[in-house]
Design a protein around this motif. Structure first.
Motif, PDB file in Angstrom:
ATOM      1  N   TYR A 220       0.805  -1.224   0.000  1.00  0.00           N
ATOM      2  CA  TYR A 220       0.000   0.000   0.000  1.00  0.00           C
ATOM      3  C   TYR A 220       0.839   1.276   0.000  1.00  0.00           C
ATOM      4  CZ  TYR A 220      -4.637  -2.085   0.518  1.00  0.00           C
ATOM      5  OH  TYR A 220      -5.813  -2.751   0.309  1.00  0.00           O
ATOM      6  N   ALA A 221       2.112   1.148   0.354  1.00  0.00           N
ATOM      7  CA  ALA A 221       2.959   2.348   0.338  1.00  0.00           C
ATOM      8  C   ALA A 221       2.944   2.995  -1.052  1.00  0.00           C
ATOM      9  CB  ALA A 221       4.387   2.003   0.753  1.00  0.00           C
ATOM     10  N   ARG A 222       2.690   2.162  -2.068  1.00  0.00           N
ATOM     11  CA  ARG A 222       2.697   2.690  -3.438  1.00  0.00           C
ATOM     12  C   ARG A 222       1.463   3.524  -3.751  1.00  0.00           C
ATOM     13  NH1 ARG A 222       6.926   1.036  -6.362  1.00  0.00           N
ATOM     14  NH2 ARG A 222       7.805  -0.999  -5.904  1.00  0.00           N
ATOM     15  N   ILE A 223       0.380   3.284  -3.047  1.00  0.00           N
ATOM     16  CA  ILE A 223      -0.825   4.061  -3.364  1.00  0.00           C
ATOM     17  C   ILE A 223      -1.272   4.944  -2.203  1.00  0.00           C
ATOM     18  CG2 ILE A 223      -1.702   2.384  -5.036  1.00  0.00           C
ATOM     19  CD1 ILE A 223      -3.785   1.704  -2.706  1.00  0.00           C
ATOM     20  N   ASP A 224      -0.715   4.705  -1.012  1.00  0.00           N
ATOM     21  CA  ASP A 224      -1.082   5.476   0.167  1.00  0.00           C
ATOM     22  C   ASP A 224      -0.892   6.978  -0.106  1.00  0.00           C
ATOM     23  OD1 ASP A 224      -1.298   6.705   2.608  1.00  0.00           O
ATOM     24  OD2 ASP A 224      -0.160   5.178   3.694  1.00  0.00           O
ATOM     25  N   PRO A 225      -1.985   7.742  -0.132  1.00  0.00           N
ATOM     26  CA  PRO A 225      -1.877   9.174  -0.440  1.00  0.00           C
ATOM     27  C   PRO A 225      -1.001   9.927   0.569  1.00  0.00           C
ATOM     28  CG  PRO A 225      -4.162   8.452  -0.553  1.00  0.00           C
ATOM     29  CD  PRO A 225      -3.380   7.328   0.032  1.00  0.00           C
ATOM     30  N   VAL A 226      -0.946   9.423   1.791  1.00  0.00           N
ATOM     31  CA  VAL A 226      -0.110  10.079   2.800  1.00  0.00           C
ATOM     32  C   VAL A 226       1.365   9.947   2.416  1.00  0.00           C
ATOM     33  CG1 VAL A 226       0.597  10.078   5.206  1.00  0.00           C
ATOM     34  CG2 VAL A 226      -1.795   9.707   4.628  1.00  0.00           C
ATOM     35  N   VAL A 227       1.768   8.731   2.083  1.00  0.00           N
ATOM     36  CA  VAL A 227       3.159   8.508   1.681  1.00  0.00           C
ATOM     37  C   VAL A 227       3.477   9.301   0.415  1.00  0.00           C
ATOM     38  CG1 VAL A 227       4.815   6.790   0.865  1.00  0.00           C
ATOM     39  CG2 VAL A 227       3.281   6.225   2.745  1.00  0.00           C
ATOM     40  N   GLN A 228       2.593   9.178  -0.573  1.00  0.00           N
ATOM     41  CA  GLN A 228       2.827   9.872  -1.842  1.00  0.00           C
ATOM     42  C   GLN A 228       2.896  11.386  -1.648  1.00  0.00           C
ATOM     43  OE1 GLN A 228       3.379   8.115  -4.671  1.00  0.00           O
ATOM     44  NE2 GLN A 228       3.172   6.259  -3.445  1.00  0.00           N
ATOM     45  N   GLY A 229       1.982  11.888  -0.830  1.00  0.00           N
ATOM     46  CA  GLY A 229       1.951  13.329  -0.596  1.00  0.00           C
ATOM     47  C   GLY A 229       3.187  13.813   0.134  1.00  0.00           C
ATOM     48  N   CYS A 230       3.571  13.099   1.186  1.00  0.00           N
ATOM     49  CA  CYS A 230       4.746  13.492   1.958  1.00  0.00           C
ATOM     50  C   CYS A 230       5.991  13.449   1.087  1.00  0.00           C
ATOM     51  CB  CYS A 230       4.933  12.563   3.167  1.00  0.00           C
ATOM     52  SG  CYS A 230       3.917  13.005   4.581  1.00  0.00           S
ATOM     53  N   TYR A 231       6.001  12.484   0.175  1.00  0.00           N
ATOM     54  CA  TYR A 231       7.200  12.289  -0.623  1.00  0.00           C
ATOM     55  C   TYR A 231       7.546  13.515  -1.457  1.00  0.00           C
ATOM     56  CZ  TYR A 231      10.740   9.810  -3.264  1.00  0.00           C
ATOM     57  OH  TYR A 231      11.932   9.414  -3.812  1.00  0.00           O
ATOM     58  N   ARG A 232       6.524  14.289  -1.829  1.00  0.00           N
ATOM     59  CA  ARG A 232       6.871  15.445  -2.659  1.00  0.00           C
ATOM     60  C   ARG A 232       6.744  16.778  -1.937  1.00  0.00           C
ATOM     61  NH1 ARG A 232       2.010  14.296  -6.994  1.00  0.00           N
ATOM     62  NH2 ARG A 232       2.299  12.101  -6.651  1.00  0.00           N
ATOM     63  N   GLN A 233       6.584  16.711  -0.643  1.00  0.00           N
ATOM     64  CA  GLN A 233       6.498  17.954   0.124  1.00  0.00           C
ATOM     65  C   GLN A 233       7.628  18.083   1.113  1.00  0.00           C
ATOM     66  OE1 GLN A 233       3.318  19.769   1.743  1.00  0.00           O
ATOM     67  NE2 GLN A 233       1.990  19.595  -0.026  1.00  0.00           N
ATOM     68  N   PHE A 234       7.874  19.312   1.502  1.00  0.00           N
ATOM     69  CA  PHE A 234       8.804  19.543   2.598  1.00  0.00           C
ATOM     70  C   PHE A 234       8.027  19.730   3.905  1.00  0.00           C
ATOM     71  CE2 PHE A 234      11.229  22.556   5.277  1.00  0.00           C
ATOM     72  CZ  PHE A 234      12.295  21.723   5.571  1.00  0.00           C
ATOM     73  N   GLN A 235       6.946  20.467   3.812  1.00  0.00           N
ATOM     74  CA  GLN A 235       6.143  20.735   5.003  1.00  0.00           C
ATOM     75  C   GLN A 235       5.354  19.502   5.424  1.00  0.00           C
ATOM     76  OE1 GLN A 235       5.881  22.388   2.082  1.00  0.00           O
ATOM     77  NE2 GLN A 235       5.176  24.486   2.401  1.00  0.00           N
ATOM     78  N   PRO A 236       5.048  19.432   6.701  1.00  0.00           N
ATOM     79  CA  PRO A 236       4.138  18.395   7.186  1.00  0.00           C
ATOM     80  C   PRO A 236       2.787  18.515   6.489  1.00  0.00           C
ATOM     81  CG  PRO A 236       5.243  19.438   9.024  1.00  0.00           C
ATOM     82  CD  PRO A 236       5.585  20.232   7.799  1.00  0.00           C
TER      83      PRO A 236
END
Lengths: 236, 236
Positions: B66-82
């Motif tokens: 699920y790490a591949r589709i988890d929006p939390v993981v995906q979102g964090c991956y391209r952000q610097f901010q929490p």
DNA sequence: CGATCCCTCGCTATTTTGGGGGAGGGTTAA
DNA sequence: TTAACCCTCCCCCAAAATAGCGAGGGATCG
């Protein structure tokens, strides 16, 4: 901890590089430091900084591309934890010469740097510099390390915001199969083995690669994979 | 702020993954949260986590990758901010299904995640999860965001320390020319045009590509570029 | 002074990718 | 019900990358 709250307020006002620079200068004064530096480095040699060093030193640093040999930069690049300058390796010839020049440029004998990393391999460091004895410095860094971590985070957040984030443009989303394909390509697999892994024909696979290239506007497969990685579309 | 100091003390005692896990559980209790998660996603697709979710959910998460589709993981991956979970895109079919399953597994409606990045492309995130209304949650996150940043930092520091860094050992650094080469390859240029850009022969260029491939242990050029990107050796 | 790395250039195959066409059937949303 | 995707498969041929050899000169460090 009021200082930190005030800082965030003041920082939220800054919208230009000049204001960012002024903010760094004020922050140096508030913490009564010799110098405070926000230094963003990228591997292609580009760099941006907001700092309180002497302009002459900054100019020389850039001109000589000292980021490539600066033990502070190199050390931070390999570490997660903040670094005490004294613990770095100053034994090589280049380091010694660098240290000598830095001292002449007015840098203090004590230093502490915090590495910060952002998306797409972004890397920056926040350094504080002081003239004082080891004991006083140890006391300062242990008391203020949490502050410094937060400051570094807010500074980098602001810097990224001011510079504008590189994920510009409406990047069309990739289909699941296209993601699978690019992900496996990023692991070094060739078309034959990927087709086998995904249990599809190589012909089908080629369609995915080509449509992904087209969507991303990539010139070739390597470009498509690189774009997908830097845009965070795939995680390898 | 005493809690943070205590936390650091307690964390410094932890030397094993079990103690790390126990520490995360205690921290969850101290902050009176539904769940607290440290989730390290490494660049080879492997992942390690210390968390308080139900084992069944964790197992399913890993099994389904699920790490591949988890929006939390995906979102964090391209952000610097929490990231506030509510601000993520939950509109896609996969996201909705994922959200449904997560709710069934006992996750609260509120969530907040902090991305953390270390050397060599290391990436992790710390998430907190709660069952409460938007107002209470907004109050919690705004009050505790600094705490969470520091907690994330200390947790990742400890995780890196416990894991050691055996897998990142043989990553030799690239020479300047090798970096130039991989950087240009990542932009989609072909060998002929890169050779022209760098003002060297294509033969020479090939040596750089091959030595970079060798150093990185990459199977092909695309792999080498992907590795250089994820390890933060080049920035495009 | 020798080892090791970096930068530079060359050669001949062979393998892999890319460009440009097709085709059919499935799902989803306007 | 169309349109717009998505998944699946096939063809041929040209272009590009890779494998496996080679060479010499320069810097640096122990």
């Amino acid at each position: 901890m009021n200082r930190l709250v005030d800082m965030q307020d003041a920082l939220s006002q800054a919208t230009t590089l000049e204001e960012f620079q002024t903010f760094v200068e004020n922050l140096r004064a508030v913490y009564d430091l010799e110098h405070l530096v926000y230094h963003s480095v990228n591997s292609t040699g580009g760099q941006y900084a907001a700092l309180t060093y002497e302009p002459v030193w900054v100019e020389r640093y850039i001109e000589q591309d000292y980021a490539r040999i600066d033990p502070v930069v190199q050390g931070c690049y390999r570490q997660f934890q903040p670094i005490e300058w004294k613990t770095l390796d100053w034994s090589t010839k280049a380091s010694r010469a660098f240290l000598g020049e830095a001292s002449e440029a007015g840098l203090g004998n004590q230093g502490f740097s915090v590495p910060i990393r952002g998306p797409s391999g972004q890397f920056a460091l926040v350094s504080v510099n002081q003239k004082c004895n080891d004991e006083m410095w140890a006391s300062f860094t242990s008391e203020r390390s949490a502050d410094l971590l937060l400051i570094s985070h807010y500074l980098n957040e602001k810097a990224l915001q001011i510079e504008g984030n590189p994920n510009r443009g409406p990047t069309r989303s990739l289909s699941p199969r296209e993601k699978d394909t690019l992900t496996l390509l990023a692991t070094g697999a060739n078309r034959a083995s990927i087709a086998e892994t995904l249990k599809i024909s190589e012909s089908t696979l080629r369609v995915y690669i080509e449509s992904a290239r087209f969507k991303l506007g990539a010139a070739n497969t390597t470009h498509a994979v690189a774009m997908a990685l830097t845009h965070g579309l795939i995680v390898v």
